[in-house]
Write a protein that holds these residues in place. Sequence first.
Motif, PDB file in Angstrom:
ATOM      1  N   GLU A 167      37.881  60.758  44.450  1.00 35.85           N
ATOM      2  CA  GLU A 167      37.778  59.911  43.262  1.00 35.85           C
ATOM      3  C   GLU A 167      38.158  60.675  42.004  1.00 35.85           C
ATOM      4  O   GLU A 167      38.119  61.901  41.965  1.00 35.85           O
ATOM      5  CB  GLU A 167      36.340  59.386  43.106  1.00 35.85           C
ATOM      6  CG  GLU A 167      35.931  58.413  44.175  1.00 35.85           C
ATOM      7  CD  GLU A 167      34.633  57.725  43.840  1.00 35.85           C
ATOM      8  OE1 GLU A 167      34.102  57.915  42.728  1.00 35.85           O
ATOM      9  OE2 GLU A 167      34.134  56.993  44.701  1.00 35.85           O
ATOM     10  N   GLN A 168      38.494  59.931  40.955  1.00 37.75           N
ATOM     11  CA  GLN A 168      38.753  60.511  39.637  1.00 37.75           C
ATOM     12  C   GLN A 168      37.432  60.978  39.038  1.00 37.75           C
ATOM     13  O   GLN A 168      36.394  60.351  39.233  1.00 37.75           O
ATOM     14  CB  GLN A 168      39.392  59.467  38.697  1.00 37.75           C
ATOM     15  CG  GLN A 168      40.789  59.055  39.062  1.00 37.75           C
ATOM     16  CD  GLN A 168      41.798  60.151  38.779  1.00 37.75           C
ATOM     17  OE1 GLN A 168      41.584  61.011  37.944  1.00 37.75           O
ATOM     18  NE2 GLN A 168      42.893  60.129  39.503  1.00 37.75           N
ATOM     19  N   LEU A 169      37.481  62.078  38.317  1.00 33.98           N
ATOM     20  CA  LEU A 169      36.282  62.530  37.614  1.00 33.98           C
ATOM     21  C   LEU A 169      35.899  61.511  36.547  1.00 33.98           C
ATOM     22  O   LEU A 169      36.771  60.985  35.842  1.00 33.98           O
ATOM     23  CB  LEU A 169      36.528  63.893  36.961  1.00 33.98           C
ATOM     24  CG  LEU A 169      36.515  65.096  37.896  1.00 33.98           C
ATOM     25  CD1 LEU A 169      37.063  66.325  37.187  1.00 33.98           C
ATOM     26  CD2 LEU A 169      35.112  65.366  38.396  1.00 33.98           C
TER      27      LEU A 169
ATOM     28  N   THR B 277      40.300  65.138  40.100  1.00 34.36           N
ATOM     29  CA  THR B 277      39.527  64.390  41.086  1.00 34.36           C
ATOM     30  C   THR B 277      38.428  65.274  41.666  1.00 34.36           C
ATOM     31  O   THR B 277      38.410  66.482  41.474  1.00 34.36           O
ATOM     32  CB  THR B 277      40.429  63.889  42.241  1.00 34.36           C
ATOM     33  OG1 THR B 277      40.983  65.004  42.910  1.00 34.36           O
ATOM     34  CG2 THR B 277      41.534  62.985  41.722  1.00 34.36           C
ATOM     35  N   PHE B 278      37.530  64.638  42.362  1.00 35.56           N
ATOM     36  CA  PHE B 278      36.464  65.324  43.084  1.00 35.56           C
ATOM     37  C   PHE B 278      36.195  64.523  44.347  1.00 35.56           C
ATOM     38  O   PHE B 278      36.714  63.419  44.521  1.00 35.56           O
ATOM     39  CB  PHE B 278      35.199  65.459  42.228  1.00 35.56           C
ATOM     40  CG  PHE B 278      34.420  64.173  42.080  1.00 35.56           C
ATOM     41  CD1 PHE B 278      33.247  63.983  42.789  1.00 35.56           C
ATOM     42  CD2 PHE B 278      34.863  63.165  41.240  1.00 35.56           C
ATOM     43  CE1 PHE B 278      32.537  62.799  42.661  1.00 35.56           C
ATOM     44  CE2 PHE B 278      34.159  61.987  41.100  1.00 35.56           C
ATOM     45  CZ  PHE B 278      32.994  61.799  41.816  1.00 35.56           C
ATOM     46  N   VAL B 279      35.405  65.065  45.232  1.00 30.44           N
ATOM     47  CA  VAL B 279      35.045  64.360  46.459  1.00 30.44           C
ATOM     48  C   VAL B 279      33.612  63.870  46.332  1.00 30.44           C
ATOM     49  O   VAL B 279      32.697  64.665  46.125  1.00 30.44           O
ATOM     50  CB  VAL B 279      35.212  65.255  47.703  1.00 30.44           C
ATOM     51  CG1 VAL B 279      34.713  64.551  48.952  1.00 30.44           C
ATOM     52  CG2 VAL B 279      36.665  65.672  47.866  1.00 30.44           C
ATOM     53  N   GLU B 280      33.462  62.549  46.423  1.00 32.09           N
ATOM     54  CA  GLU B 280      32.115  61.974  46.430  1.00 32.09           C
ATOM     55  C   GLU B 280      31.651  61.904  47.879  1.00 32.09           C
ATOM     56  O   GLU B 280      32.390  61.476  48.766  1.00 32.09           O
ATOM     57  CB  GLU B 280      32.098  60.575  45.819  1.00 32.09           C
ATOM     58  CG  GLU B 280      30.706  59.973  45.808  1.00 32.09           C
ATOM     59  CD  GLU B 280      30.650  58.557  45.252  1.00 32.09           C
ATOM     60  OE1 GLU B 280      29.573  57.963  45.329  1.00 32.09           O
ATOM     61  OE2 GLU B 280      31.666  58.060  44.752  1.00 32.09           O
ATOM     62  N   ILE B 281      30.433  62.333  48.121  1.00 29.34           N
ATOM     63  CA  ILE B 281      29.896  62.376  49.475  1.00 29.34           C
ATOM     64  C   ILE B 281      28.615  61.545  49.543  1.00 29.34           C
ATOM     65  O   ILE B 281      27.821  61.549  48.601  1.00 29.34           O
ATOM     66  CB  ILE B 281      29.646  63.854  49.899  1.00 29.34           C
ATOM     67  CG1 ILE B 281      29.298  63.947  51.364  1.00 29.34           C
ATOM     68  CG2 ILE B 281      28.611  64.519  49.024  1.00 29.34           C
ATOM     69  CD1 ILE B 281      29.345  65.367  51.916  1.00 29.34           C
ATOM     70  N   SER B 282      28.463  60.813  50.621  1.00 34.43           N
ATOM     71  CA  SER B 282      27.244  60.027  50.813  1.00 34.43           C
ATOM     72  C   SER B 282      26.941  59.963  52.305  1.00 34.43           C
ATOM     73  O   SER B 282      27.793  60.201  53.148  1.00 34.43           O
ATOM     74  CB  SER B 282      27.407  58.623  50.227  1.00 34.43           C
ATOM     75  OG  SER B 282      28.502  57.963  50.847  1.00 34.43           O
ATOM     76  N   VAL B 283      25.691  59.621  52.627  1.00 33.11           N
ATOM     77  CA  VAL B 283      25.243  59.529  54.013  1.00 33.11           C
ATOM     78  C   VAL B 283      25.317  58.075  54.465  1.00 33.11           C
ATOM     79  O   VAL B 283      24.817  57.185  53.802  1.00 33.11           O
ATOM     80  CB  VAL B 283      23.798  60.049  54.167  1.00 33.11           C
ATOM     81  CG1 VAL B 283      23.296  59.850  55.585  1.00 33.11           C
ATOM     82  CG2 VAL B 283      23.703  61.502  53.770  1.00 33.11           C
ATOM     83  N   ILE B 284      25.993  57.853  55.599  1.00 37.68           N
ATOM     84  CA  ILE B 284      26.025  56.517  56.198  1.00 37.68           C
ATOM     85  C   ILE B 284      24.876  56.374  57.187  1.00 37.68           C
ATOM     86  O   ILE B 284      24.148  55.388  57.183  1.00 37.68           O
ATOM     87  CB  ILE B 284      27.370  56.257  56.907  1.00 37.68           C
ATOM     88  CG1 ILE B 284      28.488  56.225  55.867  1.00 37.68           C
ATOM     89  CG2 ILE B 284      27.334  54.976  57.709  1.00 37.68           C
ATOM     90  CD1 ILE B 284      29.862  56.083  56.455  1.00 37.68           C
TER      91      ILE B 284
END
Length: 175
Positions: free
Chosen positions: A152-154, A162-169
Amino acid sequence: MHKFYKKALMKGIEDMPLRLLIIVIVLAIILPIIFELFISYDNNSTYNSSIQTASTLANYIHNIYSSNVNSSMNVQISFHSGFYTKITKVIIGDSLKGQYSSTIRVFFNNRAPLLYVIDNPNVKVSSYACNNTWQGLTIGGDQQYTLHLVDEQLPSGYGFGTFVEISVISPTSTC
């Protein structure tokens, strides 16, 4: 014959404490060494396994980072504890301006944490937390996680790029 039996029996009783003492001394010397070797092996194998898992996760993060903006992927990852050495938590990334935004930190119960830097290129990783702030994603050890990675864009105020957004599924978590 009766005297011989009585003499042998008495000798056995007299020699037993000395033999027992020797056995106890030998065991007292050898057992701590064996236990220390086992703990050292467990500690090193857990640490090396954590390095390999962090490296795999960093490769996934680099793959998504080098792709197009808004591209995403789901990955499965698990950090495994040893018998004695336990992983208490894993923190991936940090706030977007945090000093650990490009690291994977693995915390153990009996040694200093492992800091694995996501570099070449240096990739910022963050999670939009339950309290609506950007921070590192904290997961536990000894469980398999399905993570969602998005390039994603900062957000404004955090610079360009950009950076990487991380989330738990899964497993699902609640705030």
